[in-house]
Design an enzyme around this catalytic site. Sequence first.
Site, PDB file in Angstrom:
ATOM      1  N   MET A   1       0.665  -1.264  -0.128  1.00  0.00           N
ATOM      2  CA  MET A   1       0.001   0.077   0.052  1.00  0.00           C
ATOM      3  C   MET A   1       0.877   1.119   0.077  1.00  0.00           C
ATOM      4  O   MET A   1       0.482   2.308   0.262  1.00  0.00           O
ATOM      5  CB  MET A   1      -1.041  -0.027   1.037  1.00  0.00           C
ATOM      6  CG  MET A   1      -1.982  -1.333   1.196  1.00  0.00           C
ATOM      7  SD  MET A   1      -3.489  -0.920   2.048  1.00  0.00           S
ATOM      8  CE  MET A   1      -3.045  -0.602   3.715  1.00  0.00           C
TER       9      MET A   1
ATOM     10  N   LEU B   1       6.722   3.068   1.208  1.00  0.00           N
ATOM     11  CA  LEU B   1       7.443   2.234   1.388  1.00  0.00           C
ATOM     12  C   LEU B   1       8.833   2.227   2.568  1.00  0.00           C
ATOM     13  O   LEU B   1       9.133   3.659   2.454  1.00  0.00           O
ATOM     14  CB  LEU B   1       8.358   1.763   0.206  1.00  0.00           C
ATOM     15  CG  LEU B   1       7.307   1.325  -1.143  1.00  0.00           C
ATOM     16  CD1 LEU B   1       8.271   1.072  -2.257  1.00  0.00           C
ATOM     17  CD2 LEU B   1       6.397   0.118  -0.620  1.00  0.00           C
TER      18      LEU B   1
ATOM     19  N   HIS C   1       9.463  -3.390   3.322  1.00  0.00           N
ATOM     20  CA  HIS C   1       9.008  -3.822   2.135  1.00  0.00           C
ATOM     21  C   HIS C   1      10.319  -4.054   1.337  1.00  0.00           C
ATOM     22  O   HIS C   1      10.306  -4.985   0.454  1.00  0.00           O
ATOM     23  CB  HIS C   1       8.229  -2.424   1.405  1.00  0.00           C
ATOM     24  CG  HIS C   1       7.020  -2.096   1.988  1.00  0.00           C
ATOM     25  ND1 HIS C   1       6.880  -0.775   2.704  1.00  0.00           N
ATOM     26  CD2 HIS C   1       5.833  -2.549   2.260  1.00  0.00           C
ATOM     27  CE1 HIS C   1       5.914  -0.564   3.112  1.00  0.00           C
ATOM     28  NE2 HIS C   1       5.030  -1.863   2.926  1.00  0.00           N
TER      29      HIS C   1
ATOM     30  N   ASP D   1       2.318  -8.856   9.146  1.00  0.00           N
ATOM     31  CA  ASP D   1       0.845  -9.025   9.069  1.00  0.00           C
ATOM     32  C   ASP D   1       0.615 -10.657   8.988  1.00  0.00           C
ATOM     33  O   ASP D   1       0.048 -11.215   8.182  1.00  0.00           O
ATOM     34  CB  ASP D   1       0.481  -8.428   7.982  1.00  0.00           C
ATOM     35  CG  ASP D   1       0.478  -7.037   8.047  1.00  0.00           C
ATOM     36  OD1 ASP D   1      -0.209  -6.409   8.696  1.00  0.00           O
ATOM     37  OD2 ASP D   1       1.706  -6.374   7.248  1.00  0.00           O
TER      38      ASP D   1
ATOM     39  N   LEU E   1       8.804  -2.262  11.559  1.00  0.00           N
ATOM     40  CA  LEU E   1       8.562  -0.913  10.671  1.00  0.00           C
ATOM     41  C   LEU E   1       7.173  -1.036  10.172  1.00  0.00           C
ATOM     42  O   LEU E   1       6.533  -2.014   9.844  1.00  0.00           O
ATOM     43  CB  LEU E   1       9.575  -1.147   9.453  1.00  0.00           C
ATOM     44  CG  LEU E   1      11.180  -0.997   9.930  1.00  0.00           C
ATOM     45  CD1 LEU E   1      12.002  -0.996   8.760  1.00  0.00           C
ATOM     46  CD2 LEU E   1      11.260   0.364  10.663  1.00  0.00           C
ATOM     47  N   SER E   2       6.662   0.136   9.858  1.00  0.00           N
ATOM     48  CA  SER E   2       5.304   0.013   9.368  1.00  0.00           C
ATOM     49  C   SER E   2       5.067   1.703   8.672  1.00  0.00           C
ATOM     50  O   SER E   2       5.513   2.335   9.229  1.00  0.00           O
ATOM     51  CB  SER E   2       4.150  -0.105  10.600  1.00  0.00           C
ATOM     52  OG  SER E   2       2.802   0.196  10.198  1.00  0.00           O
ATOM     53  N   SER E   3       4.330   1.497   7.583  1.00  0.00           N
ATOM     54  CA  SER E   3       3.909   2.696   6.934  1.00  0.00           C
ATOM     55  C   SER E   3       3.244   3.588   8.071  1.00  0.00           C
ATOM     56  O   SER E   3       3.328   4.896   8.022  1.00  0.00           O
ATOM     57  CB  SER E   3       2.904   2.438   5.925  1.00  0.00           C
ATOM     58  OG  SER E   3       3.456   1.788   5.143  1.00  0.00           O
ATOM     59  N   ARG E   4       2.510   3.196   8.981  1.00  0.00           N
ATOM     60  CA  ARG E   4       1.620   4.167  10.126  1.00  0.00           C
ATOM     61  C   ARG E   4       2.445   4.509  11.026  1.00  0.00           C
ATOM     62  O   ARG E   4       2.152   5.410  11.809  1.00  0.00           O
ATOM     63  CB  ARG E   4       0.550   2.951  10.713  1.00  0.00           C
ATOM     64  CG  ARG E   4      -0.563   2.809   9.809  1.00  0.00           C
ATOM     65  CD  ARG E   4      -1.561   2.070  10.780  1.00  0.00           C
ATOM     66  NE  ARG E   4      -2.864   2.021   9.970  1.00  0.00           N
ATOM     67  CZ  ARG E   4      -3.542   0.969   9.175  1.00  0.00           C
ATOM     68  NH1 ARG E   4      -2.451   0.085   8.839  1.00  0.00           N
ATOM     69  NH2 ARG E   4      -4.427   1.207   8.638  1.00  0.00           N
TER      70      ARG E   4
HETATM   71  P1  AMP Z   1       1.661  -3.109   3.494  1.00  0.00           P
HETATM   72  O1  AMP Z   1       1.995  -1.990   2.500  1.00  0.00           O
HETATM   73  O2  AMP Z   1       1.592  -2.429   4.717  1.00  0.00           O
HETATM   74  O3  AMP Z   1       0.185  -3.539   2.830  1.00  0.00           O
HETATM   75  O4  AMP Z   1       2.749  -4.055   3.274  1.00  0.00           O
HETATM   76  C1  AMP Z   1       2.867  -4.924   2.334  1.00  0.00           C
HETATM   77  C2  AMP Z   1       3.911  -6.034   2.550  1.00  0.00           C
HETATM   78  O5  AMP Z   1       5.085  -5.775   3.240  1.00  0.00           O
HETATM   79  C3  AMP Z   1       2.811  -6.938   3.347  1.00  0.00           C
HETATM   80  O6  AMP Z   1       3.282  -8.167   2.948  1.00  0.00           O
HETATM   81  C4  AMP Z   1       3.416  -6.777   4.616  1.00  0.00           C
HETATM   82  O7  AMP Z   1       3.639  -7.816   5.511  1.00  0.00           O
HETATM   83  C5  AMP Z   1       4.922  -6.539   4.379  1.00  0.00           C
HETATM   84  N1  AMP Z   1       5.477  -5.616   5.512  1.00  0.00           N
HETATM   85  C6  AMP Z   1       5.274  -4.609   6.229  1.00  0.00           C
HETATM   86  N2  AMP Z   1       5.991  -4.004   7.206  1.00  0.00           N
HETATM   87  C7  AMP Z   1       6.866  -5.240   7.223  1.00  0.00           C
HETATM   88  C8  AMP Z   1       8.107  -5.133   8.051  1.00  0.00           C
HETATM   89  N3  AMP Z   1       8.330  -4.391   9.005  1.00  0.00           N
HETATM   90  N4  AMP Z   1       8.813  -6.433   7.832  1.00  0.00           N
HETATM   91  C9  AMP Z   1       8.504  -7.245   6.858  1.00  0.00           C
HETATM   92  N5  AMP Z   1       7.348  -7.037   6.013  1.00  0.00           N
HETATM   93  C10 AMP Z   1       6.807  -5.959   6.251  1.00  0.00           C
END
Ligand code: AMP
Length: 269
Positions: free
Chosen positions: A26, A29, A33, A147, A181-184
Amino acid sequence: MKIIKTANKITSKLLNKKKIGFIPTMGCLHDGHVSLIRKSKKKKLLTVVSIFVNPFQFNNKKDFNKYPKTISADLKICKKNKVDYVYLPSKKDIYPEKKIIIKNKIHFFKKYMEGKFRPGHFEGVIEVIKRLLSRIETNYLFLGKKDYQQLIIIKKYIESINSKVKVVPCDTIRATNGIALSSRNKLLDQKSLNIAGNIINFLKKNKKQIIKSNNKLFFLKKMKEFGANKIDYLSAFNIKKLKKTNKPSVNARVFLAYYLDGVRLIDNF
Ligand code: AMP
């Protein structure tokens, strides 16, 4: 690196090439990601990243509206990591019909954790994965353990349709203070990031005790003391048996979701 905005182009261009590694995202990045991208590149796959904030997996409109968007930085990250194709669909590309009806059967976690607290979320996740996979001839699908519930649900969905797509689970990448790590995380100030670090480090240190405790009240209280505003859940699940557990084992994972400053954070370990 090629940027593709419509589905037609992506399928015809990618046909007859080497095997495809697909990383749905989403956007906004980060190194989490990037770890998925690197895994695909390491396997010498033609690597496709999609960036699409799927409205149908947000059960809360506010959360959807404030989801961080950093598209030009995202493209730079993709380029730097030698992504072959970035798929940037519009909502119309993915959902061309006038009336969108989403009906997906979720076999696991429907009554628990994300399934319980975000009604419709996994149905929306399956819908977008279904539509993305119909546009990108994926051989390997890279998904993060960050996730984990989503990972299990997508894997089960892929098995249920007898698809040959291979799911590659990827470890969670964490910041130096321990938080996933998270976009949020972009929506949090330094104080909240510190609180999140204190919470996750405390919980990880006490993993066995959390799994064994039946009501988890002590740990919920501790999370609040650290500064968590609202806690949706702190649960232990056996990820092989797909059942709640109170027995520590290699398959026992702790899952949590809570709010800090109005931002909902999830993690598992
Ligand atoms: P998202 O953009 O949050 O939907 O995540 C896209 C993909 O990246 C999903 O498969 C997530 O599980 C993975 N992802 C997100 N954050 C992390 C992280 N900190 N470590 C590994 N994979 C991640």
